[in-house]
Design a protein around this motif. Structure first.
Motif, PDB file in Angstrom:
ATOM      1  N   VAL A 762       0.836  -1.200   0.000  1.00 48.84           N
ATOM      2  CA  VAL A 762       0.000   0.000   0.000  1.00 48.84           C
ATOM      3  C   VAL A 762       0.869   1.247   0.000  1.00 48.84           C
ATOM      4  CG1 VAL A 762      -1.671   1.314   1.323  1.00 48.84           C
ATOM      5  CG2 VAL A 762      -1.956  -1.138   1.090  1.00 48.84           C
ATOM      6  N   LEU A 763       1.904   1.206   0.889  1.00 50.20           N
ATOM      7  CA  LEU A 763       2.789   2.375   0.955  1.00 50.20           C
ATOM      8  C   LEU A 763       3.464   2.582  -0.386  1.00 50.20           C
ATOM      9  CD1 LEU A 763       4.341   2.023   4.504  1.00 50.20           C
ATOM     10  CD2 LEU A 763       2.651   3.658   3.696  1.00 50.20           C
ATOM     11  N   GLY A 764       3.739   1.477  -1.025  1.00 47.66           N
ATOM     12  CA  GLY A 764       4.394   1.542  -2.344  1.00 47.66           C
ATOM     13  C   GLY A 764       3.497   2.218  -3.368  1.00 47.66           C
ATOM     14  N   SER A 765       2.203   2.317  -3.073  1.00 48.47           N
ATOM     15  CA  SER A 765       1.309   2.918  -4.065  1.00 48.47           C
ATOM     16  C   SER A 765       1.212   4.431  -3.903  1.00 48.47           C
ATOM     17  CB  SER A 765      -0.076   2.290  -3.950  1.00 48.47           C
ATOM     18  OG  SER A 765      -0.611   2.606  -2.677  1.00 48.47           O
ATOM     19  N   ALA A 766       1.970   5.000  -2.918  1.00 48.70           N
ATOM     20  CA  ALA A 766       1.871   6.436  -2.642  1.00 48.70           C
ATOM     21  C   ALA A 766       2.138   7.258  -3.906  1.00 48.70           C
ATOM     22  CB  ALA A 766       2.828   6.829  -1.525  1.00 48.70           C
ATOM     23  N   GLY A 767       3.181   6.867  -4.642  1.00 52.46           N
ATOM     24  CA  GLY A 767       3.570   7.621  -5.837  1.00 52.46           C
ATOM     25  C   GLY A 767       2.432   7.660  -6.847  1.00 52.46           C
ATOM     26  N   SER A 768       1.877   6.469  -7.159  1.00 52.18           N
ATOM     27  CA  SER A 768       0.838   6.444  -8.193  1.00 52.18           C
ATOM     28  C   SER A 768      -0.405   7.194  -7.742  1.00 52.18           C
ATOM     29  CB  SER A 768       0.522   5.004  -8.595  1.00 52.18           C
ATOM     30  OG  SER A 768       0.021   4.313  -7.473  1.00 52.18           O
ATOM     31  N   LEU A 769      -0.698   7.126  -6.422  1.00 47.21           N
ATOM     32  CA  LEU A 769      -1.871   7.863  -5.933  1.00 47.21           C
ATOM     33  C   LEU A 769      -1.644   9.365  -6.033  1.00 47.21           C
ATOM     34  CD1 LEU A 769      -2.935   5.689  -2.843  1.00 47.21           C
ATOM     35  CD2 LEU A 769      -4.203   6.040  -4.952  1.00 47.21           C
ATOM     36  N   ALA A 770      -0.428   9.800  -5.674  1.00 48.36           N
ATOM     37  CA  ALA A 770      -0.125  11.237  -5.741  1.00 48.36           C
ATOM     38  C   ALA A 770      -0.257  11.713  -7.191  1.00 48.36           C
ATOM     39  CB  ALA A 770       1.271  11.498  -5.195  1.00 48.36           C
ATOM     40  N   ASP A 771       0.132  10.841  -8.111  1.00 45.24           N
ATOM     41  CA  ASP A 771       0.029  11.228  -9.523  1.00 45.24           C
ATOM     42  C   ASP A 771      -1.423  11.430  -9.947  1.00 45.24           C
ATOM     43  OD1 ASP A 771       2.707  11.088  -9.695  1.00 45.24           O
ATOM     44  OD2 ASP A 771       2.787   9.106 -10.665  1.00 45.24           O
ATOM     45  N   LYS A 772      -2.327  10.739  -9.265  1.00 47.81           N
ATOM     46  CA  LYS A 772      -3.745  10.837  -9.644  1.00 47.81           C
ATOM     47  C   LYS A 772      -4.423  12.094  -9.091  1.00 47.81           C
ATOM     48  CE  LYS A 772      -6.307   6.973  -9.299  1.00 47.81           C
ATOM     49  NZ  LYS A 772      -6.651   5.687  -8.655  1.00 47.81           N
ATOM     50  N   ALA A 773      -3.641  12.941  -8.369  1.00 48.05           N
ATOM     51  CA  ALA A 773      -4.238  14.125  -7.730  1.00 48.05           C
ATOM     52  C   ALA A 773      -5.041  14.943  -8.750  1.00 48.05           C
ATOM     53  CB  ALA A 773      -3.140  14.989  -7.118  1.00 48.05           C
ATOM     54  N   GLU A 774      -6.175  15.410  -8.328  1.00 48.33           N
ATOM     55  CA  GLU A 774      -7.106  16.096  -9.220  1.00 48.33           C
ATOM     56  C   GLU A 774      -7.219  17.531  -8.731  1.00 48.33           C
ATOM     57  OE1 GLU A 774     -11.884  15.585  -9.932  1.00 48.33           O
ATOM     58  OE2 GLU A 774     -10.789  14.216  -8.622  1.00 48.33           O
ATOM     59  N   ASP A 775      -7.256  18.466  -9.630  1.00 49.12           N
ATOM     60  CA  ASP A 775      -7.324  19.865  -9.206  1.00 49.12           C
ATOM     61  C   ASP A 775      -8.780  20.285  -8.982  1.00 49.12           C
ATOM     62  OD1 ASP A 775      -7.621  22.837  -9.620  1.00 49.12           O
ATOM     63  OD2 ASP A 775      -5.432  22.616  -9.482  1.00 49.12           O
ATOM     64  N   ILE A 776      -9.079  20.666  -7.749  1.00 50.40           N
ATOM     65  CA  ILE A 776     -10.426  21.212  -7.500  1.00 50.40           C
ATOM     66  C   ILE A 776     -10.252  22.617  -6.969  1.00 50.40           C
ATOM     67  CG2 ILE A 776     -12.584  20.939  -6.217  1.00 50.40           C
ATOM     68  CD1 ILE A 776     -12.062  17.980  -6.044  1.00 50.40           C
ATOM     69  N   GLY A 777     -10.615  23.579  -7.771  1.00 49.29           N
ATOM     70  CA  GLY A 777     -10.518  24.994  -7.386  1.00 49.29           C
ATOM     71  C   GLY A 777      -9.124  25.353  -6.885  1.00 49.29           C
ATOM     72  N   GLY A 778      -8.093  24.870  -7.552  1.00 49.81           N
ATOM     73  CA  GLY A 778      -6.729  25.227  -7.176  1.00 49.81           C
ATOM     74  C   GLY A 778      -6.166  24.371  -6.051  1.00 49.81           C
ATOM     75  N   ILE A 779      -6.855  23.343  -5.646  1.00 49.46           N
ATOM     76  CA  ILE A 779      -6.326  22.465  -4.602  1.00 49.46           C
ATOM     77  C   ILE A 779      -6.151  21.070  -5.195  1.00 49.46           C
ATOM     78  CG2 ILE A 779      -6.750  21.443  -2.324  1.00 49.46           C
ATOM     79  CD1 ILE A 779      -8.472  23.867  -1.690  1.00 49.46           C
ATOM     80  N   ALA A 780      -4.985  20.468  -4.956  1.00 52.61           N
ATOM     81  CA  ALA A 780      -4.740  19.111  -5.450  1.00 52.61           C
ATOM     82  C   ALA A 780      -5.393  18.121  -4.496  1.00 52.61           C
ATOM     83  CB  ALA A 780      -3.243  18.844  -5.540  1.00 52.61           C
ATOM     84  N   VAL A 781      -6.332  17.367  -4.994  1.00 52.04           N
ATOM     85  CA  VAL A 781      -7.074  16.467  -4.111  1.00 52.04           C
ATOM     86  C   VAL A 781      -6.828  15.000  -4.483  1.00 52.04           C
ATOM     87  CG1 VAL A 781      -9.356  15.765  -3.298  1.00 52.04           C
ATOM     88  CG2 VAL A 781      -8.879  18.183  -3.761  1.00 52.04           C
ATOM     89  N   VAL A 782      -6.357  14.224  -3.472  1.00 45.80           N
ATOM     90  CA  VAL A 782      -6.258  12.784  -3.660  1.00 45.80           C
ATOM     91  C   VAL A 782      -7.304  12.161  -2.727  1.00 45.80           C
ATOM     92  CG1 VAL A 782      -4.823  10.726  -3.436  1.00 45.80           C
ATOM     93  CG2 VAL A 782      -3.800  12.915  -4.138  1.00 45.80           C
ATOM     94  N   ALA A 783      -8.375  11.625  -3.289  1.00 44.01           N
ATOM     95  CA  ALA A 783      -9.405  11.005  -2.438  1.00 44.01           C
ATOM     96  C   ALA A 783      -9.637   9.594  -2.975  1.00 44.01           C
ATOM     97  CB  ALA A 783     -10.695  11.827  -2.502  1.00 44.01           C
TER      98      ALA A 783
END
Ligand code: SER
Length: 887
Positions: A762-783
């Motif tokens: 799971v920890l190893g997936s941090a990078g890929s999850l961070a890459d999926k960050a989506e911009d909502i009103g100027g905020i990078a959101v990983v949910a």
């Protein structure tokens, strides 16, 4: 004058007048209508009814009595007592009204120096029943009481019966005027606080039917003779002679209050609310100790429940007086010291009494502790939501689940500035009561109205029991009932209750289950499912007519299912031996508290103060089985109760034994009073195998055992299980424990390893999850919703890692991890996001509801959980929407 002196004078007075002094009966007598003995006449009932010849024409006694319908009133008024002593004189067809009035007057007015109570005749009043001119005339003639101090009253006040069909009669009561400080002029009809009733003289002459003459109904007959039953309230006379305000302040009651004062540091007499608590303690402590002394143990129904309520009310009252430590053993000791001189069983049985109250108190205190925690949570929740009313369902839950008394909830709520929705609470309580009532009504032995059965008993006498020697017998049908209603015939396919003149079928009693079997007659066949003594002495067979028709007077041959009966007998004999072995191991304090003897299986409950160790039970089992090899004969004989006790027979507390008792002997090892059926020789038991032991609360321990073939079957099954395991694990059976230990350790290690690997993954997936960050009103959101198996630590570590990877950007990480039926979450925000005013903790409420949860935290990190993992996607959507608004 001390209370002991009052009773001493009473008994001597009547002894001098030819009365036989009879000791108090125990508080429990074998009468299905009576929870506790509540009057002096109870033990003499058969003599009034003419059911047994009185051994003496006159008797006198001081009877311990318990009346509990008004428990809630105790202490609030000063008239209600749950325990009191009733001094009485009784005439069985000997003297009547004249003798009773004369003797009572003499005792109360004779100067104290001459052995009387020395009450001022000018303060005495009497009442008579309606137009009982005879009694009124006797008062005037024998005592000189002026007519204006003799008042007549109706049945409600001046007719006495036991509250059920049985003996009854008009009465005449004696009152004492305490003076104008205590109330209005006008005699007892005007004010019963000022004029207190001290003595009731009942002219016992009628047979009361279903409806009481108290309410104007006619008696249904006359007793064979005219009798006298009187009852003088000892505590009330003590109140007067000791010049105190009320019974709680008399010499035998006040010391308990004194002890409660010491515990609490508060004083009796300085605050009304506290005084009520002091009185509750003093009253209930006496009643509780006397009940335990007569063998009652706390329980959840019947007598046991009344006792439990009393003890809990003491503990609760002490708590409301600010005492948090255990109090019952100390109060019990005070009761022993005050009441012991009259009731020596309180002294000799004190160890057991102390054990019972201590264990009960420990259990209740721990209930109070866990209840207090729930209360605190509920109070906090109420305040947080801005309210000041604690919900009725919370108070009910506290009461129902934690046994938390409502007045304690009220008290604690008010300490926190809250009120309680009492109406809501009461509605729920009522609903529960209705449910309980419906439940009780549907139970098979729930015979509310016993009058029809009593009639059968009156008409035909007791059923003759032949089953000690015969398992088959011919008999005649004397009564048939369908749903409690007498009928003359019952046809095929119907269920009914049937009474025979004689029977080989054992009716359930003394822990031994009922026999089953068949009844055969001319063209008729019945199956016997159960046999109950619904009223003492009457064996009621619950039958199903399989074939033909049966009517009153019909001749039947009863055959008990022999195989089953023998199996039950083995269990019952085993119970006696286990009882003897347990007493050997734990001493006499290990009293039998119940038993069940069913085919092949026995259960035995006993009270102990401490735990019961497995070693001791192994010894018990070994000793019993060793003793079986002596193969001694089981002997039964009938003797007098005193003789049996002298021989060392063990009698059960709370059982009523007549004068003649049956003793069951198994060599010198076991000797008990018992009406059950047993094997001929103990070798027939074959094997007794203890299969379970558990604590069933309140210091009561339960052992269960299988007997004979059932024991063998059990051992064989266990053996088979072991050999199956041995072959699965491929080791000899004696190596099984270490082998299983080994396998479990390896399994645990393997699970740990898997867990670690999963976290790494799971920890190893941090990078890929961070890459999926989506911009909502100027905020990078990983949910994200993660897979199963991430624990809270892993979750936090992963969120931090992703947050780190978002760098200087304003960013939010929200992760949801389902864990079985729950879901954990974490929300983390970057510094830049916090600078924009986005706080992790503040985001939680936006989605908490979706996952049925709660949680909170600081601006940089919030963590929590919920009970609805399925709501994770909805939670993510809600969070996004909330972020969109911020952005
Ligand atoms: N049986 C009557 C009563 O209980 C008098 O003893 O009051």
């Amino acid at each position: 004058m001390e209370t002991h002196e009052i009773t001493k004078r009473f008994l001597s007075h009547f002894e001098n007048k030819g009365h036989t002094r009879v000791p108090s009966a125990p508080l429990i007598l074998d009468d299905p209508n009576l929870l506790f003995v509540n009057a002096g006449m109870v033990q003499f009932k058969p003599y009034f009814l003419g059911e047994a010849p009185p051994p003496y024409p006159r008797a006198t006694s001081v009877q311990k009595c318990v009346r509990t319908p008004d428990i809630d009133e105790v202490g609030k008024t000063t008239r209600h007592n749950t325990f009191f002593q009733m001094a009485g004189n009784f005439s069985f067809g000997d003297y009547f009204k004249e003798g009773a009035i004369e003797a009572a007057w003499e005792l109360i007015t004779k100067p104290q120096s001459e052995g009387g109570y020395g009450l001022d005749p000018a303060r005495i009043w009497a009442t008579v029943y309606e137009d009982d001119a005879e009694a009124a005339g006797l008062w005037k003639k024998l005592t000189g009481l002026p007519g204006e101090r003799i008042q007549s009253r109706d049945g409600k006040d001046n007719y006495w019966d036991m509250g059920v069909p049985g003996p009854g009669g008009p009465c005449s009561e004696i009152y004492y005027d305490r003076g104008p400080d205590y109330g209005r002029e006008g005699g007892p009809v005007a004010d019963e606080d000022r004029y207190i009733e001290i003595w009731n003289l009942v002219f016992m002459q009628d047979v009361r039917g279903d409806k009481s003459p108290k309410h104007g109904h006619k008696p249904i007959g006359e007793l064979p003779k005219k009798n006298i039953d009187t009852g003088m309230g000892v505590e009330r006379v003590a109140t007067i002679l000791q010049g105190v305000e009320n019974v709680y302040e008399t010499d035998l009651v006040r010391p308990v209050i004194g002890r409660a004062e010491e515990f609490s540091g508060r004083r009796y007499g300085s605050d009304h609310t506290d005084d009520v608590r002091f009185r509750v303690i003093a009253d209930h402590a006496r009643t509780g100790v006397l009940l335990i002394g007569d063998g009652v143990t706390p329980g959840n129904d019947g007598r046991g429940y009344v006792l439990r309520r009393l003890l809990r009310r003491i503990i609760r009252s002490a708590r409301l007086l600010g005492v948090h430590e255990p109090v019952l053993p100390a109060f019990a000791a005070v009761v022993r010291d005050t009441m012991g001189p009259t009731y020596p069983e309180l002294v000799s049985g004190f160890d057991r009494i102390e054990d019972v109250v201590r264990v009960e108190e420990e259990a209740f205190l721990s209930t109070l502790t866990s209840g207090s925690r729930i209360f605190d949570l509920a109070a906090e929740e109420t305040k947080r939501s801005g309210g000041s009313l604690l919900a009725g369902d919370k108070a009910f839950q506290l009461h129902d689940t934690y046994g938390f008394p409502i007045d304690l909830t009220l008290e604690m709520a008010s300490e926190q500035g809250l009120t309680v929705d009492e109406e809501g609470f009461r509605t729920l309580m009522n609903e529960q009561r209705q449910r309980a009532k419906a439940d009780a009504a549907s139970r098979k032995t729930g015979h509310g109205d016993l009058s029809e059965y009593r009639k059968v008993l009156e008409q035909h006498g007791e059923t003759e029991f032949l089953g000690y020697t015969d398992l088959q017998a011919e008999a005649k049908v004397v009564a048939l009932l369908e749903d409690g209603v007498p009928v003359s015939r019952v046809g095929a396919g119907k269920k009914a209750e049937l009474v025979l003149d004689r029977t080989p079928f054992y009716a359930e009693s003394g822990g031994q289950v009922a026999d089953t079997g068949v009844l055969l007659g001319d063209g008729v066949e019945l199956k016997v499912h159960d046999v109950q003594k619904i009223v003492p002495g009457l064996f009621v067979h619950r039958v199903e007519v399989l074939d033909g028709e049966i009517g009153i007077g019909g001749a039947l041959t009863g055959s008990v299912d022999q195989h089953r009966r023998l199996s039950i007998e083995r269990s019952h004999s085993a119970t006696h031996l286990v009882h003897a072995a347990v007493r050997g191991a734990y001493g006499k304090r290990a009293a039998q508290a119940g038993s069940l003897n069913s085919p092949g299986r026995m259960r035995f409950d006993f009270t102990t103060s401490g735990g019961v160790s497995a070693d001791v039970l192994t010894e018990v089992e070994e000793e019993v089985n060793d003793y079986l090899q002596t193969n001694v004969e089981v002997n039964t004989f009938v003797t007098t109760k005193d003789k049996a006790l002298e021989l060392g027979a063990v009698a059960l507390f709370g059982e009523k034994y007549g004068n003649d008792v049956r003793v069951v002997d198994m060599g010198e090892y076991s000797r008990e009073l018992c009406g059950g059926t047993h094997v001929d020789r103990i070798g027939q038991l074959g094997l007794v195998k203890l299969v379970g032991d558990s604590s069933i609360g309140s210091g009561v321990h339960r052992v269960e055992a299988l007997v004979g073939t059932d024991a063998l079957k059990y051992v064989r099954k266990e053996q088979l299980l072991v050999s199956q395991l041995a072959s699965t694990f491929k080791v000899p059976s004696e190596q099984l424990p270490s082998r299983i230990d080994d396998v479990l350790t390896r399994l645990k290690n393997a699970e740990k390893e898997i867990e670690q690997l999963r976290t790494q993954q799971v920890l190893g997936s941090a990078g890929s999850l961070a890459d999926k960050a989506e911009d909502i009103g100027g905020i990078a959101v990983v949910a994200e919703k993660l897979g199963e198996g991430v624990d809270s630590n892993g979750l936090r570590a992963l969120a931090s890692d992703i947050r780190g990877r978002l760098g200087d950007r304003p960013g939010i990480v929200a992760l949801f991890a389902p864990q079985g039926e729950k879901v954990a979450f974490v929300v983390a925000t970057t510094k830049a996001a916090q600078a924009k005013g986005v706080a992790a903790g503040k985001l939680v409420p936006s989605f908490a509801e979706a996952i049925g949860g709660r949680g909170g935290g600081k601006p940089d990190m919030a963590q929590g959980g919920g009970t609805n993992p399925a709501g994770a996607d909805q939670a993510i959507a809600s969070l996004r929407a909330a972020v969109a608004q911020v952005g």
